[in-house]
Design a protein around this motif. Structure first.
Motif, PDB file in Angstrom:
ATOM      1  N   SER A 183       0.814  -1.214   0.000  1.00 35.54           N
ATOM      2  CA  SER A 183       0.000   0.000   0.000  1.00 35.54           C
ATOM      3  C   SER A 183       0.854   1.273   0.000  1.00 35.54           C
ATOM      4  O   SER A 183       0.310   2.380  -0.004  1.00 35.54           O
ATOM      5  CB  SER A 183      -0.932   0.014   1.219  1.00 35.54           C
ATOM      6  OG  SER A 183      -0.170   0.102   2.406  1.00 35.54           O
ATOM      7  N   SER A 184       2.158   1.125  -0.037  1.00 37.33           N
ATOM      8  CA  SER A 184       3.053   2.278  -0.010  1.00 37.33           C
ATOM      9  C   SER A 184       2.852   3.147  -1.246  1.00 37.33           C
ATOM     10  O   SER A 184       2.665   2.661  -2.356  1.00 37.33           O
ATOM     11  CB  SER A 184       4.507   1.816   0.040  1.00 37.33           C
ATOM     12  OG  SER A 184       5.367   2.926  -0.043  1.00 37.33           O
ATOM     13  N   GLU A 185       2.905   4.445  -1.031  1.00 40.94           N
ATOM     14  CA  GLU A 185       2.798   5.387  -2.137  1.00 40.94           C
ATOM     15  C   GLU A 185       4.174   5.813  -2.653  1.00 40.94           C
ATOM     16  O   GLU A 185       4.266   6.628  -3.571  1.00 40.94           O
ATOM     17  CB  GLU A 185       1.971   6.600  -1.715  1.00 40.94           C
ATOM     18  CG  GLU A 185       0.520   6.233  -1.454  1.00 40.94           C
ATOM     19  CD  GLU A 185      -0.325   7.437  -1.090  1.00 40.94           C
ATOM     20  OE1 GLU A 185       0.079   8.578  -1.379  1.00 40.94           O
ATOM     21  OE2 GLU A 185      -1.397   7.220  -0.506  1.00 40.94           O
ATOM     22  N   MET A 186       5.230   5.276  -2.055  1.00 41.80           N
ATOM     23  CA  MET A 186       6.578   5.575  -2.526  1.00 41.80           C
ATOM     24  C   MET A 186       6.798   4.835  -3.837  1.00 41.80           C
ATOM     25  O   MET A 186       6.517   3.644  -3.931  1.00 41.80           O
ATOM     26  CB  MET A 186       7.626   5.091  -1.525  1.00 41.80           C
ATOM     27  CG  MET A 186       7.600   5.793  -0.213  1.00 41.80           C
ATOM     28  SD  MET A 186       8.867   5.035   0.831  1.00 41.80           S
ATOM     29  CE  MET A 186       8.250   5.493   2.418  1.00 41.80           C
ATOM     30  N   ASN A 187       7.269   5.547  -4.846  1.00 46.31           N
ATOM     31  CA  ASN A 187       7.554   4.853  -6.097  1.00 46.31           C
ATOM     32  C   ASN A 187       8.664   5.564  -6.858  1.00 46.31           C
ATOM     33  O   ASN A 187       8.996   6.709  -6.582  1.00 46.31           O
ATOM     34  CB  ASN A 187       6.299   4.716  -6.956  1.00 46.31           C
ATOM     35  CG  ASN A 187       5.836   6.032  -7.542  1.00 46.31           C
ATOM     36  OD1 ASN A 187       6.524   6.607  -8.379  1.00 46.31           O
ATOM     37  ND2 ASN A 187       4.682   6.501  -7.115  1.00 46.31           N
ATOM     38  N   ILE A 188       9.216   4.820  -7.797  1.00 42.11           N
ATOM     39  CA  ILE A 188      10.266   5.362  -8.658  1.00 42.11           C
ATOM     40  C   ILE A 188       9.875   5.144 -10.122  1.00 42.11           C
ATOM     41  O   ILE A 188      10.718   4.992 -11.000  1.00 42.11           O
ATOM     42  CB  ILE A 188      11.633   4.721  -8.331  1.00 42.11           C
ATOM     43  CG1 ILE A 188      11.559   3.193  -8.377  1.00 42.11           C
ATOM     44  CG2 ILE A 188      12.139   5.192  -6.985  1.00 42.11           C
ATOM     45  CD1 ILE A 188      12.903   2.509  -8.193  1.00 42.11           C
ATOM     46  N   ASP A 189       8.566   5.180 -10.362  1.00 40.52           N
ATOM     47  CA  ASP A 189       8.018   4.902 -11.685  1.00 40.52           C
ATOM     48  C   ASP A 189       8.514   5.858 -12.765  1.00 40.52           C
ATOM     49  O   ASP A 189       8.535   5.505 -13.941  1.00 40.52           O
ATOM     50  CB  ASP A 189       6.488   4.966 -11.665  1.00 40.52           C
ATOM     51  CG  ASP A 189       5.876   3.952 -10.722  1.00 40.52           C
ATOM     52  OD1 ASP A 189       6.615   3.120 -10.172  1.00 40.52           O
ATOM     53  OD2 ASP A 189       4.646   3.994 -10.541  1.00 40.52           O
ATOM     54  N   GLU A 190       8.879   7.058 -12.395  1.00 40.53           N
ATOM     55  CA  GLU A 190       9.305   8.045 -13.383  1.00 40.53           C
ATOM     56  C   GLU A 190      10.673   7.731 -13.980  1.00 40.53           C
ATOM     57  O   GLU A 190      10.999   8.206 -15.058  1.00 40.53           O
ATOM     58  CB  GLU A 190       9.342   9.446 -12.766  1.00 40.53           C
ATOM     59  CG  GLU A 190       7.981   9.972 -12.384  1.00 40.53           C
ATOM     60  CD  GLU A 190       7.072  10.176 -13.596  1.00 40.53           C
ATOM     61  OE1 GLU A 190       7.533  10.717 -14.613  1.00 40.53           O
ATOM     62  OE2 GLU A 190       5.891   9.788 -13.508  1.00 40.53           O
ATOM     63  N   ILE A 191      11.474   6.928 -13.273  1.00 38.55           N
ATOM     64  CA  ILE A 191      12.814   6.637 -13.793  1.00 38.55           C
ATOM     65  C   ILE A 191      13.064   5.148 -14.016  1.00 38.55           C
ATOM     66  O   ILE A 191      13.898   4.782 -14.832  1.00 38.55           O
ATOM     67  CB  ILE A 191      13.910   7.266 -12.910  1.00 38.55           C
ATOM     68  CG1 ILE A 191      15.238   7.290 -13.670  1.00 38.55           C
ATOM     69  CG2 ILE A 191      14.023   6.577 -11.568  1.00 38.55           C
ATOM     70  CD1 ILE A 191      16.218   8.309 -13.193  1.00 38.55           C
ATOM     71  N   ILE A 192      12.333   4.280 -13.323  1.00 36.52           N
ATOM     72  CA  ILE A 192      12.478   2.830 -13.513  1.00 36.52           C
ATOM     73  C   ILE A 192      11.186   2.286 -14.117  1.00 36.52           C
ATOM     74  O   ILE A 192      10.106   2.476 -13.569  1.00 36.52           O
ATOM     75  CB  ILE A 192      12.793   2.102 -12.189  1.00 36.52           C
ATOM     76  CG1 ILE A 192      14.063   2.652 -11.547  1.00 36.52           C
ATOM     77  CG2 ILE A 192      12.890   0.592 -12.410  1.00 36.52           C
ATOM     78  CD1 ILE A 192      15.345   2.388 -12.315  1.00 36.52           C
ATOM     79  N   ALA A 193      11.314   1.598 -15.241  1.00 36.16           N
ATOM     80  CA  ALA A 193      10.161   1.094 -15.983  1.00 36.16           C
ATOM     81  C   ALA A 193       9.533  -0.115 -15.299  1.00 36.16           C
ATOM     82  O   ALA A 193      10.189  -0.863 -14.581  1.00 36.16           O
ATOM     83  CB  ALA A 193      10.582   0.723 -17.399  1.00 36.16           C
ATOM     84  N   SER A 194       8.269  -0.290 -15.582  1.00 33.89           N
ATOM     85  CA  SER A 194       7.539  -1.474 -15.155  1.00 33.89           C
ATOM     86  C   SER A 194       8.017  -2.650 -16.004  1.00 33.89           C
ATOM     87  O   SER A 194       8.313  -2.469 -17.180  1.00 33.89           O
ATOM     88  CB  SER A 194       6.043  -1.225 -15.368  1.00 33.89           C
ATOM     89  OG  SER A 194       5.301  -2.296 -14.900  1.00 33.89           O
ATOM     90  N   PRO A 195       8.157  -3.816 -15.477  1.00 35.86           N
ATOM     91  CA  PRO A 195       7.824  -4.300 -14.142  1.00 35.86           C
ATOM     92  C   PRO A 195       8.971  -4.172 -13.139  1.00 35.86           C
ATOM     93  O   PRO A 195       8.839  -4.550 -11.986  1.00 35.86           O
ATOM     94  CB  PRO A 195       7.519  -5.779 -14.389  1.00 35.86           C
ATOM     95  CG  PRO A 195       8.491  -6.162 -15.462  1.00 35.86           C
ATOM     96  CD  PRO A 195       8.578  -4.929 -16.352  1.00 35.86           C
ATOM     97  N   TYR A 196      10.118  -3.618 -13.578  1.00 36.68           N
ATOM     98  CA  TYR A 196      11.304  -3.563 -12.721  1.00 36.68           C
ATOM     99  C   TYR A 196      11.105  -2.668 -11.507  1.00 36.68           C
ATOM    100  O   TYR A 196      11.709  -2.886 -10.461  1.00 36.68           O
ATOM    101  CB  TYR A 196      12.519  -3.096 -13.530  1.00 36.68           C
ATOM    102  CG  TYR A 196      12.681  -3.878 -14.793  1.00 36.68           C
ATOM    103  CD1 TYR A 196      13.038  -5.227 -14.756  1.00 36.68           C
ATOM    104  CD2 TYR A 196      12.434  -3.303 -16.032  1.00 36.68           C
ATOM    105  CE1 TYR A 196      13.160  -5.972 -15.925  1.00 36.68           C
ATOM    106  CE2 TYR A 196      12.558  -4.033 -17.205  1.00 36.68           C
ATOM    107  CZ  TYR A 196      12.911  -5.364 -17.132  1.00 36.68           C
ATOM    108  OH  TYR A 196      13.024  -6.099 -18.289  1.00 36.68           O
ATOM    109  N   ASN A 197      10.232  -1.667 -11.625  1.00 35.48           N
ATOM    110  CA  ASN A 197       9.985  -0.743 -10.519  1.00 35.48           C
ATOM    111  C   ASN A 197       9.303  -1.420  -9.336  1.00 35.48           C
ATOM    112  O   ASN A 197       9.214  -0.855  -8.256  1.00 35.48           O
ATOM    113  CB  ASN A 197       9.179   0.461 -10.996  1.00 35.48           C
ATOM    114  CG  ASN A 197       7.841   0.076 -11.588  1.00 35.48           C
ATOM    115  OD1 ASN A 197       7.596  -1.084 -11.921  1.00 35.48           O
ATOM    116  ND2 ASN A 197       6.964   1.044 -11.736  1.00 35.48           N
ATOM    117  N   LEU A 198       8.803  -2.623  -9.538  1.00 30.74           N
ATOM    118  CA  LEU A 198       8.141  -3.359  -8.456  1.00 30.74           C
ATOM    119  C   LEU A 198       9.082  -4.330  -7.748  1.00 30.74           C
ATOM    120  O   LEU A 198       8.712  -4.926  -6.744  1.00 30.74           O
ATOM    121  CB  LEU A 198       6.926  -4.124  -9.010  1.00 30.74           C
ATOM    122  CG  LEU A 198       5.863  -3.247  -9.688  1.00 30.74           C
ATOM    123  CD1 LEU A 198       4.777  -4.122 -10.298  1.00 30.74           C
ATOM    124  CD2 LEU A 198       5.285  -2.236  -8.719  1.00 30.74           C
TER     125      LEU A 198
END
Length: 150
Positions: A78-93
């Motif tokens: 449920s964390s809202e911390m993310n690095i989606d802007e620099i690491i692509a999915s699915p690696y950001n997970l």
């Protein structure tokens, strides 16, 4: 006491003050190709000085992923911390530790146009872990850190 990183510098730049070195292009470093490929790369990412190289967001992201891998616990879904802007999915997970082995050209969308062979030839980098350990980044940070005291 003086600090000597001359082993990392091309001959003409050895012995210069840190405050001067930070203003020069990263090609002052031994092993960094003085080629049109690097020139194009530096222009695209605005890393035309040692100072700017030390702040290059892809290097810093990889470096902090590596540091995060040493201290991270389990990730709360449920964390809202993310690095989606620099690491692509699915690696950001993935965990930071797992991200270190991911191909940097796959994980960082802005580097995708610079395929793995170009990054390997230019920086000897394939994975996020390799980018985190980039000597040119470390040397740039050292120079910029000590420049105000020089």
């Amino acid at each position: 006491m003086s600090i000597d990183i001359n082993y990392a510098l091309n001959g003409a730049h050895r012995g210069k003050a840190f405050s001067v070195l930070q203003t020069l292009p990263p090609t002052i470093f031994k092993g960094l190709p003085q080629s049109s490929t690097f020139t194009d790369f530096a222009e695209e990412f605005d890393i035309d000085t040692v100072l700017k190289f030390s702040k290059w967001k892809h290097y810093l992201t990889a470096k902090y992923i590596k540091q995060g891998s040493l201290v991270e616990g389990t990730r709360d879904s449920s964390s809202e911390m993310n690095i989606d802007e620099i690491i692509a999915s699915p690696y950001n997970l993935e965990t930071f530790a797992d991200m270190l082995s991911v191909d940097v050209a796959d994980a960082m969308p802005e580097l995708a146009s610079w395929n793995t062979s170009v990054l390997l030839n230019m920086f000897d980098v394939v994975t996020i872990g390799d980018l985190a350990n980039l000597d040119f980044g470390k040397w740039s940070e050292l120079i910029v850190t000590f420049a105000p005291f020089n």
